[in-house]
Scaffold this active site. Structure first.
Site, PDB file in Angstrom:
ATOM      1  CG  HIS C  81      -1.582   1.293   1.516  1.00 19.08           C
ATOM      2  ND1 HIS C  81      -2.629   1.801   0.779  1.00 19.08           N
ATOM      3  CD2 HIS C  81      -1.340   2.208   2.480  1.00 19.08           C
ATOM      4  CE1 HIS C  81      -2.994   2.968   1.281  1.00 19.08           C
ATOM      5  NE2 HIS C  81      -2.236   3.246   2.309  1.00 19.08           N
ATOM      6  CG  ASP C 110       6.214  18.117 -26.245  1.00 17.38           C
ATOM      7  OD1 ASP C 110       5.316  17.601 -26.939  1.00 17.38           O
ATOM      8  OD2 ASP C 110       6.661  17.559 -25.206  1.00 17.38           O
ATOM      9  CD1 TRP C 146       6.176   3.694   3.887  1.00 16.79           C
ATOM     10  CD2 TRP C 146       7.518   4.353   2.225  1.00 16.79           C
ATOM     11  NE1 TRP C 146       6.550   4.994   4.133  1.00 16.79           N
ATOM     12  CE2 TRP C 146       7.365   5.428   3.139  1.00 16.79           C
ATOM     13  CE3 TRP C 146       8.329   4.530   1.094  1.00 16.79           C
ATOM     14  CZ2 TRP C 146       8.002   6.662   2.962  1.00 16.79           C
ATOM     15  CZ3 TRP C 146       8.954   5.773   0.918  1.00 16.79           C
ATOM     16  CH2 TRP C 146       8.783   6.822   1.851  1.00 16.79           C
ATOM     17  CB  SER C 174      10.587   6.398 -14.310  1.00 17.04           C
ATOM     18  OG  SER C 174       9.466   7.233 -14.456  1.00 17.04           O
ATOM     19  CB  SER C 175      11.665   9.705 -10.352  1.00 21.55           C
ATOM     20  OG  SER C 175      10.503   9.058  -9.942  1.00 21.55           O
ATOM     21  CG  HIS C 258      12.264  14.977   5.656  1.00 25.75           C
ATOM     22  ND1 HIS C 258      11.177  14.626   6.440  1.00 25.75           N
ATOM     23  CD2 HIS C 258      12.079  16.262   5.308  1.00 25.75           C
ATOM     24  CE1 HIS C 258      10.403  15.691   6.571  1.00 25.75           C
ATOM     25  NE2 HIS C 258      10.930  16.692   5.901  1.00 25.75           N
ATOM     26  CD  GLU C 260       9.492  10.354  -2.536  1.00 24.58           C
ATOM     27  OE1 GLU C 260      10.415  10.730  -3.286  1.00 24.58           O
ATOM     28  OE2 GLU C 260       8.373  10.022  -2.959  1.00 24.58           O
ATOM     29  CE1 TYR C 262      10.078  18.173   4.345  1.00 19.75           C
ATOM     30  CE2 TYR C 262       8.329  19.719   3.804  1.00 19.75           C
ATOM     31  CZ  TYR C 262       9.099  19.064   4.742  1.00 19.75           C
ATOM     32  OH  TYR C 262       8.885  19.284   6.074  1.00 19.75           O
ATOM     33  CB  SER C 273       0.129  28.777  -5.510  1.00 23.09           C
ATOM     34  OG  SER C 273       0.655  28.362  -4.269  1.00 23.09           O
ATOM     35  CG  HIS C 307      12.091  14.629  11.472  1.00 19.26           C
ATOM     36  ND1 HIS C 307      12.226  15.761  10.715  1.00 19.26           N
ATOM     37  CD2 HIS C 307      11.294  13.809  10.747  1.00 19.26           C
ATOM     38  CE1 HIS C 307      11.534  15.624   9.584  1.00 19.26           C
ATOM     39  NE2 HIS C 307      10.968  14.454   9.587  1.00 19.26           N
ATOM     40  CG  HIS C 308      11.730  10.349   9.252  1.00 16.48           C
ATOM     41  ND1 HIS C 308      10.393  10.303   8.927  1.00 16.48           N
ATOM     42  CD2 HIS C 308      12.244  11.385   8.536  1.00 16.48           C
ATOM     43  CE1 HIS C 308      10.115  11.266   8.053  1.00 16.48           C
ATOM     44  NE2 HIS C 308      11.218  11.949   7.809  1.00 16.48           N
ATOM     45  CB  THR C 333       5.265  24.833   6.177  1.00 15.94           C
ATOM     46  OG1 THR C 333       6.519  24.186   5.980  1.00 15.94           O
ATOM     47  CG2 THR C 333       4.166  23.997   5.563  1.00 15.94           C
ATOM     48  CE  LYS C 336       4.426  27.071  -0.610  1.00 14.40           C
ATOM     49  NZ  LYS C 336       5.253  27.862  -1.519  1.00 14.40           N
ATOM     50  NE  ARG C 455       3.884   3.620  10.733  1.00 14.40           N
ATOM     51  CZ  ARG C 455       4.691   4.233   9.900  1.00 14.40           C
ATOM     52  NH1 ARG C 455       5.606   5.047  10.370  1.00 14.40           N
ATOM     53  NH2 ARG C 455       4.612   4.028   8.614  1.00 14.40           N
TER      54      ARG C 455
END
Lengths: 478, 192, 533
Positions: C81, C110, C146, C174-175, C258, C260, C262, C273, C307-308, C333, C336, C455
């Site tokens: 998932h 293009d 994951w 790909s990314s 991390h 990722e 963002y 926006s 922080h993870h 943040t 914004k 979890r």
């Protein structure tokens, strides 16, 4: 110290939120806990929570007001402003200020938590797949702590108890008001040891040692769980800490050590004849001499002599049987419920060699233990032990999970060489998930479970294992 | 310059950036180790060897040093220190030994991995000689006594008064057999 | 202009009669609109697949006890998932939106590298097909979360781990290729007059996101390569026995991980926006500030990763540093959020479907951000870490955060793509069902996390039962509501009132200058751009 003042400040802020401590009972909030640290953490949590609520109220308030009043359908006309440096500065500086204010008590509590000073009690906590092992490093006490919720409750075949999934067979017993250091490591993958009421959570990492500490203020039972995904039964390895008074702790230590040494005696395979004789004489004088007399001559007509008697110098098995099981219809009791296996072995050995009997024979404790283990008992205990310790991987039906855990139905291990089968259960299989169960199951349980596996599910090999064989197993062959 | 040429240059730079970041990912491994060595941060002992200057023993402080053995995946050896807890003065040389026994019927090779807690204490625990990270072979039923001499650096900060050193024993018999098959090495005994 | 030269060459090949016919059109297309559409359809399919897995999880968690699945399979579901949603739904959706909209927004014909664009897309169905097929392997699909920490994902992993690594490599390539394409397009192909500080914010956020991708996806490739080496080639990066360190895995993974997250939210900021100014009929407040805030977030995202890992046993100095840095990231943040509200303030708002999703984003993402602030407090995090409180936090920022922004974007730009006006009542129905569903699902998770539920567990103690049941009900409401979305999209493609070039009254930007539906080739001649944003 400044640190204490900061904690005080933070606690005062949190004290404003003390009524919320009651919410803890509703199961929607963090517990306040039973240590000074847990209380600091709770108050930090409530403080940052209320700060967030306040921010949200202000921000959403402005938003909702705007959504209501500045609608086109209400005739609002859009203004044209689209930048303002002053306002940008203000709403950057104010959040920074709030954050700095939060950072101070947070850092203070964190620094307190990292206090490395010496503790009174060191407990090594080792995470296994899927249980915890606790070693009291100064007391030579060591045991595993397994989930004790029955499988039937998990699979909805029976009612779930109040402490469903949070109960274990052996609690981690510790004294209150004592600094306890936990030294955490793991046997296989990364686990994490957490007790919410103590606000202690630390990862248990294989090959490395981590430390955490606590001082529990109140006796009670505090329950937690593993908090790092560690495989299949990650959700089934709870932590139960039982905090007791210092006196109760001392008593528990003494009792546990006594039980452990009694168990050790049984597995001890190096009883010499002399050792058995010495022990046996003590036991004889305590438990037999009243009738059979210290000189072994008994009381003619009332209690038989053991000196030169056919029982004491004849068939060993019969001698053992009469001591263990007694002689129905006579005054000779069954001593299996009154003496430990060590004591019975010693006294029989004594009787066979004292007063000139001199058979030279010794009876070991494990021989005594083996006696009561017939096939029926082995299969019954074996099934129980299997369900408790093996079924998680090998499944109740013995078929395992293809690609993950091997089947025990009709496979080579269970139908082939019995020594290899015993060895793999006792010593595990290095490099695989098959653990060594010699530290987790008693020799009786291992003998029973191997017997069970060899005969259940249609395997029907027909052989069985005696507990003494397992007790003296040295890991690979005689 | 034309857009096409500009794009080519930019793409080349971005691809280079990608490759460098991939390399950085791998570089993080030695960077992590160096960082840990300099700061002693992850509890890996890094100080071995003789003391650099003659040691001055600080009689006013006692540091409790506790040894723990951990057996990874039920590694079947027996492995105990002669004494589990020492109280030493900083600067004082302390001799101890670990006894390892292979009770199985097979020849085996073990690896002892040390770890220190609290991690900041790692840099103050210096071993004059040690058997860690050495491949230790023991034949079936054999026993070995492995001496170790250590001291606590007199510079150790005031707030540290207790250090725990754990040795985790891993069974590397299989890996060793692979290595030996390919390199044809002899047994390496630990340095004494 | 040179851009026109390039497009003229293209015209020679295509004879200017629109797209090719048949299936091979999709296989060989280099058109950014086609490729954008493929990304979006792929992402929708992955979203539904990942969503089904979520429903399996929530169905099992409806009651204490094991009713539906075994714990081993449950772990496969939670792992897959996460992987599918992160790498198969959210990221490709944003790439699809970028493909469709960035060239039009900057007046380019293009993307800079159209053929690489095609490869970037087509790798994905193969990567994810392979990943999904591991469900049928012996030992099952990846089951280590994951975040795949070692050694659970190395020494103790099922055989499918090798295919997992392969899929991650493919998807990463790909990314990275997509990101390079986007940077090149944005930097080199803007219409004359469009300076960097006049680009729409969606373009800015994607430019910054693309740099983040180029910086950290290779690190992910590195960490899975190290895993591969540990598993198959006898190395010991993460194996303590060989002198390695499982904690090293976490550092390298989260150094990617991390930034990722963002990567998964900055494009959302750009979408919101674009939408709020349109429906408030007022220019975005504080454009420059928004750009700097986005850039600060991107920069700060590189120095907060641990922080993870607050419970891993890091030294005090490390914990303090990461705590402070993480708290700091709340500032840009917040800026914004304030700027969006200031855009709404004294505007002239209407609440069509895209605006509803955008407003819900601001509110619910803010809630997710605030729980993130709570998580940043390291000593408190010792009680939150690896509990449902974290699950609540990241689902709030990802579902009513990223996913809502994607839906907002789809509703916003669908009329441009299809030429048909939205069916507003259908859209609003989808919105309200989703909004209600998402909150019923994820809000209770804050409570059960605080109350102590860890979890990644298939079964739980009795005190967590009530809120788990509620969350499951919400999950099914939310899940089935997405079928409304599918229906809405398909319906809009096939029918609807004709849409104008400027589909929304307050919309500004080059994409609204071209007809709806947008012609197959747009801005073959670069436009003259004067407007300031």
């Amino acid at each position: 110290m400044e640190i204490r003042k900061s904690i005080l400040r933070g606690s005062l802020l949190g004290a404003l939120a003390t009524p919320s401590a009651a919410f803890a009972d509703w199961g929607i909030n963090m517990p306040v806990g039973v240590t000074e640290i847990s209380r600091s953490v709770f108050s930090l949590h409530m403080t940052i929570f209320w700060v967030c609520v306040a921010i949200a109220v202000v921000v959403f308030g402005v938003m909702f007001y705007s959504m209501f009043h500045h609608r086109k359908s209400r005739g609002a006309k859009s203004a044209h402003f689209h930048e303002n440096t002053t306002v940008e500065v203000i709403w950057t500086v104010i959040p920074v200020a709030i954050l700095v204010a939060m950072a101070v008590p947070s850092a203070a509590t964190l620094i307190e938590m990292y206090d490395p000073s010496d503790a009174e009690i060191d407990v090594q906590v080792t995470g296994y797949q899927w249980k915890w092992k606790y070693d009291y490093l100064d007391e030579e006490i060591s045991f595993f702590s397994n989930l004790s919720t029955p499988r039937d409750a998990i699979y909805n075949a029976e009612q779930k108890g109040q402490n469903y999934l949070l109960e274990v067979d052996n609690h981690l017993v510790v004294p209150v008001d004592t600094k306890i250091r936990f030294l955490l490591t793991a046997n296989d993958v990364i686990h994490s040891w957490w007790v919410p009421d103590l606000a202690v959570k630390k990862d248990a990492i294989p090959g490395f040692i981590n430390e955490a500490w606590t001082i529990i203020e109140r006796p009670g039972i505090y329950r937690g769980q593993c908090t790092e995904l560690c495989g299949k039964d990650h959700g089934y390895m709870p932590v139960v800490v039982e905090a007791v008074s210092k006196q109760d702790y001392a008593a528990w230590v003494a009792k546990t050590k006594a039980e452990a040494s009694a168990k050790a005696d049984l597995a001890n395979k190096s009883w010499t004849l002399d050792e058995l004789m010495t022990e046996g004489e003590q036991v004889y004088l305590k438990a037999c001499a009243a009738c059979h007399q210290p000189n072994g001559e008994g009381l003619p007509g009332a209690f038989p002599a053991l000196k030169n008697s056919p029982i004491a110098v004849g068939d060993v098995a019969a001698h053992i049987d009469i001591v263990v099981n007694g002689k129905p219809g006579t005054a000779m009791q069954a001593y299996k419920d009154q003496l430990s296996a060590v004591e019975m072995a010693a006294v029989i050995t004594y009787e066979r060699n004292a007063w000139g009997n001199n058979t030279g024979e010794a009876v070991t404790p494990s021989q005594i233990a083996d006696m009561s283990w017939d096939m029926d008992r082995l299969m019954a205990v074996g099934e129980e032990a299997y369900l408790k310790a093996c079924a998680a991987c090998h499944q109740p039906n013995g078929q395992g999970i293809p690609g993950a855990f091997p089947s025990l139905v009709g496979t080579d291990i269970v139908k082939g060489d019995i020594a290899a089968h015993i060895d793999i259960v006792v010593n595990g299989k290095a490099g695989s998930a098959m653990q060594a169960f010699k530290d987790q199951l008693s020799p009786e349980e291992i003998a029973a479970v191997v017997t069970y596996e060899r005969n259940a599910w249609g395997n029907n090999v027909g052989d069985s294992v005696k507990p003494s064989t397992v007790a003296s197993w040295n890991g690979g062959g005689k | 310059m034309s857009v096409a040429a500009d794009t080519k240059k930019l793409v080349a730079r971005l691809v280079l950036g990608t490759v460098l970041m991939f390399g950085f990912g791998f570089a993080m491994v030695p960077i992590y180790n160096v960082f840990c060595e300099i700061t002693g941060l992850n509890g890996k002992i890094t100080r071995t060897g003789e003391a650099e200057e003659p040691l001055v023993v600080n009689q006013d402080r006692t540091i409790k040093v506790r040894f723990i053995s951990v057996f990874n995946e039920e590694m079947p050896w027996e492995f105990e220190p002669l004494q589990k807890v020492y109280r030493v003065n900083p600067g004082q040389m302390q001799q101890t030994a670990f006894v390892a026994r292979n009770p199985t019927a097979n020849n085996m090779v073990a690896q002892a991995i040390p770890s220190v807690s609290p991690s900041e204490a790692a840099q103050y625990l210096q071993k004059v000689n040690c058997f860690c990270f050495d491949r230790q072979p023991l034949d079936a039923g054999a026993q070995a006594e492995m001496p170790m001499v250590f001291f606590i650096d007199p510079e150790i900060p005031e707030h540290l008064d207790s250090i725990t050193l754990s040795y985790t024993l891993f069974d590397i018999t299989d890996q060793q057999q692979l290595v030996e098959a390919s390199k044809n090495n002899n047994d390496k005994r630990s340095t004494l | 202009m040179s851009a026109a030269d390039i497009t003229a060459e293209h015209h020679d090949e295509h004879h200017d009669h629109g797209p090719a016919k048949g299936f091979t059109r999709w296989l060989y297309t280099t058109n950014h609109k086609d490729i954008g559409s493929m990304y979006l359809w792929f992402s929708l399919a992955m979203f539904l697949v990942g969503g089904c897995m979520a429903l399996v999880i929530r169905a099992e968690l409806f009651q204490p006890g094991l009713q539906l699945v075994e714990p081993g399979f449950f772990n496969q579901m939670t792992t897959m998932h996460g992987l599918i949603m992160v790498f198969g739904a959210v990221m490709p959706a944003f790439v699809g939106l970028a493909n469709w909209m960035v060239p039009m927004m900057i007046g380019a014909p293009d993307m800079a590298l159209p053929r690489m664009n095609n490869w970037s897309f087509w790798i994905l169905p193969f990567a994810f097909g392979m990943l999904l097929l591991t469900l049928f392997m012996d030992g099952g699909a990846p089951n280590f979360g994951w975040t795949f920490y070692a050694p659970l994902s190395t020494t103790y992993a099922p055989p499918s781990v090798t295919f997992f690594i392969f899929a991650v490599h493919m998807m990463g390539i790909s990314s990275i290729m997509g990101a390079i394409n986007i940077v090149a397009t944005i930097l080199n192909m803007r219409a004359p007059g469009m300076t960097l500080m006049k680009m729409p914010l969606f373009v800015w956020t994607w430019l910054i996101t693309a740099y983040l991708l180029i910086a950290v996806m290779p690190v992910l490739a590195g960490v899975v390569t190290m895993m591969l080496m540990d598993i198959h080639f006898g190395t010991s990066f993460f194996d303590a026995a060989g002198g390695g360190d499982p904690v090293l895995f976490q550092h390298v993974f989260w150094f990617f991980g991390h930034p990722e997250v963002y990567i998964m939210i900055l494009p959302a900021f750009g979408i919101v926006s674009a939408i709020i100014p349109t429906f408030a009929r007022k220019q975005l407040f504080g454009y420059a500030s928004m750009v700097y805030a986005t850039a600060s977030i991107a920069f700060l995202s590189f120095i907060v990763w641990a922080h993870h890992m607050f419970t891993v046993g890091m030294p005090l100095a490390g914990e303090l540093f990461f705590m402070f840095a993480t708290m700091l990231i709340a500032v840009p943040t917040g800026v914004k959020v304030f700027n969006w509200i200031a855009t709404m303030w004294r505007g002239s708002m209407t609440f069509e479907t895209p605006m509803l999703f955008a407003i819900a984003f601001v509110i619910l993402f803010t809630i997710g951000g605030l729980s993130g602030l709570m998580l940043a407090i390291a000593p408190a995090d010792f009680q939150y870490h690896d509990t449902y409180f974290v699950v609540a936090h990241f689902h709030y920022v990802l579902v009513p955060g990223a996913i809502f922004s994607i839906m907002a974007a789809v509703y916003y730009w669908l009329p441009k793509w299809t030429g048909h006006q939205l069916n507003e009542s259908a859209g609003k129905f989808h919105f309200w069902m989703s909004f209600i569903g998402v909150n019923i699902t994820f809000f209770p998770m804050h409570f059960i996390g605080l109350a102590g539920m860890p979890r990644r567990i298939p079964d739980y103690a009795l005190q967590f039962a009530d809120f788990n049941a509620i969350a499951t009900v919400g999950a099914f409401i939310f899940g089935f509501s997405q079928l409304i979305f599918v229906w809405n999209v398909i319906q809009n493609i096939r029918s609807g009132k004709k849409a104008e070039a400027r589909c929304w009254e307050g919309a500004e930007g080059l994409e609204w200058e071209v007809p709806s539906p947008a012609p197959y080739h747009t801005f073959t001649t670069p436009p003259k751009f004067e407007g300031a944003k």
